[in-house]
Design a protein around this motif. Structure first.
Motif, mmCIF file in Angstrom:
data_model
loop_
_atom_site.group_PDB
_atom_site.id
_atom_site.type_symbol
_atom_site.label_atom_id
_atom_site.label_comp_id
_atom_site.label_asym_id
_atom_site.label_seq_id
_atom_site.Cartn_x
_atom_site.Cartn_y
_atom_site.Cartn_z
ATOM 1 N N ASN A 92 0.826 -1.202 0.000
ATOM 2 C CA ASN A 92 0.000 0.000 0.000
ATOM 3 C C ASN A 92 0.864 1.258 0.000
ATOM 4 O O ASN A 92 0.555 2.242 -0.699
ATOM 5 N N ALA A 93 1.947 1.245 0.761
ATOM 6 C CA ALA A 93 2.833 2.409 0.811
ATOM 7 C C ALA A 93 3.458 2.684 -0.556
ATOM 8 O O ALA A 93 3.565 3.831 -0.985
ATOM 9 N N THR A 110 0.882 4.021 -2.907
ATOM 10 C CA THR A 110 0.565 5.398 -2.544
ATOM 11 C C THR A 110 1.601 6.373 -3.093
ATOM 12 O O THR A 110 1.261 7.498 -3.488
ATOM 13 N N THR A 119 0.550 6.960 -6.582
ATOM 14 C CA THR A 119 -0.697 7.726 -6.608
ATOM 15 C C THR A 119 -0.448 9.194 -6.313
ATOM 16 O O THR A 119 -1.003 10.085 -6.982
ATOM 17 N N ASN A 120 0.391 9.474 -5.333
ATOM 18 C CA ASN A 120 0.705 10.863 -5.008
ATOM 19 C C ASN A 120 1.402 11.566 -6.172
ATOM 20 O O ASN A 120 1.156 12.748 -6.441
ATOM 21 N N GLN A 176 -3.232 -2.700 -5.130
ATOM 22 C CA GLN A 176 -3.433 -1.465 -4.375
ATOM 23 C C GLN A 176 -3.457 -0.254 -5.306
ATOM 24 O O GLN A 176 -4.284 0.653 -5.143
ATOM 25 N N LEU A 232 -6.353 2.615 -5.878
ATOM 26 C CA LEU A 232 -6.091 4.013 -5.555
ATOM 27 C C LEU A 232 -6.109 4.919 -6.779
ATOM 28 O O LEU A 232 -6.503 6.095 -6.692
#
Length: 310
Positions: free
Chosen positions: A240-241, A244, A247-248, A281, A285
């Protein structure tokens, strides 16, 4: 390179180096971008090294020498340009800088070379997960953006070091509650320490280095694959990290409405379970992200950047 240098090799030569915290890889290519040889050497991390440190310089020279040997070329073969991607590089080099005769040498962070190797179009995102972690993105105009990569104290989310650290922290928390854990027992056997406090002390005293501690991530990944629920939860959190980070990057470049290629690269992603979870993930996201297999490794990306410099 002068005419005599070209006559000695018969080709124009360029080199790229992926200088990591655990190992270094060099690739030598010709003027057409064809990979001629590849070589590896020891760690290339330079941050906080003393001014007279040759740690990075020696690793770079050894890796390039082995790449030239693999290409059937002498170590003295002149290079036109060399691009060195370094973990943690932010414009300042610590120690004695690598030199390759009269070749133009350029240092960059290791994120741009990973993107240059992974994809051949922009916009795009690359997520790197090895001992550390970082995401890097470029928009259609080539404007770059780095996400994460703050190092093992403040960041490196989802990295091998972060996964190993999380597993050990969990084991230590369980020990404080008077409970044993499979991961804790595995860590004591892996690092050959009598208890978890001795293990922590060995790290703080640098008897166990960061790259060595990060290798415990392999044990956590294996435990997850074999059904250990605690390990599986840690792996899920790491995935997930990493998703992310991508995604960021997509959101920061305002690419959420576009189909954006995302490549996952680095030693941690050689684990199929972690890669699968990270892809899942990311799909949740950032539905418009399109995961792509990297075309080339970061060292080849660095070599291609060197070709552009030439």
């Amino acid at each position: 390179m002068d005419a005599s240098g070209r006559r000695r090799t018969g080709v124009r030569l360029f080199a790229g180096i992926d200088g990591g915290q655990s190992s270094s890889t060099a690739v030598v290519i010709n003027g057409s971008g064809e990979v001629l040889g590849r070589g590896t050497a020891g760690p290339c991390d330079h941050v906080d090294e003393p001014p007279d440190s040759r740690r990075c310089a020696d690793a770079c020279r050894s890796a390039v020498a082995r790449a030239l040997a693999a290409a059937g070329l002498p170590e003295s073969s002149p290079l036109e340009a060399v691009v060195i991607g370094l973990s943690g590089y932010d414009g300042t080099f610590h120690g004695i800088a690598p030199a390759f005769g009269e070749a133009r040498v350029r240092f960059v962070h290791d994120a741009p070379i990973a993107l240059a190797g992974a994809v051949d179009r922009r916009p795009a995102v690359v997520v790197i997960a090895g001992t550390g972690s970082v995401a890097y993105a470029e928009d259609a105009a080539g404007n770059g953006l780095r996400i994460g990569g703050y190092g093992y104290v403040f960041g490196d989310e989802g990295s091998s070091f972060a996964l190993a650290r999380a597993a050990l922290a969990h084991a230590m928390d369980q020990a404080d509650r008077g409970r044993t854990s499979r991961l804790g027992d595995a860590a004591l056997a892996y690092f050959d320490r009598p208890d978890l406090r001795a293990l922590a002390r060995a790290f703080y005293l640098k008897e166990i280095g960061r790259p060595e501690l990060a290798t415990f991530a392999r044990v956590v990944l294996d435990a997850s694959r074999l059904g250990d629920l605690e390990a599986a939860a840690l792996v899920e959190r790491a995935a997930n990290a990493l998703a992310t980070l991508a995604t960021n990057a997509i959101e920061r470049l305002e690419l959420s409405a576009a189909t954006v290629p995302v490549a996952f690269t680095g030693g941690l992603f050689t684990n199929p379970d972690l890669l699968r979870r990270a892809v899942e993930q990311l799909n949740a996201l950032a539905p418009n992200a399109r995961v792509v297999k990297p075309l080339h490794d970061p060292a080849t990306g660095a070599a291609r950047m060197a070709l552009e410099d030439g």
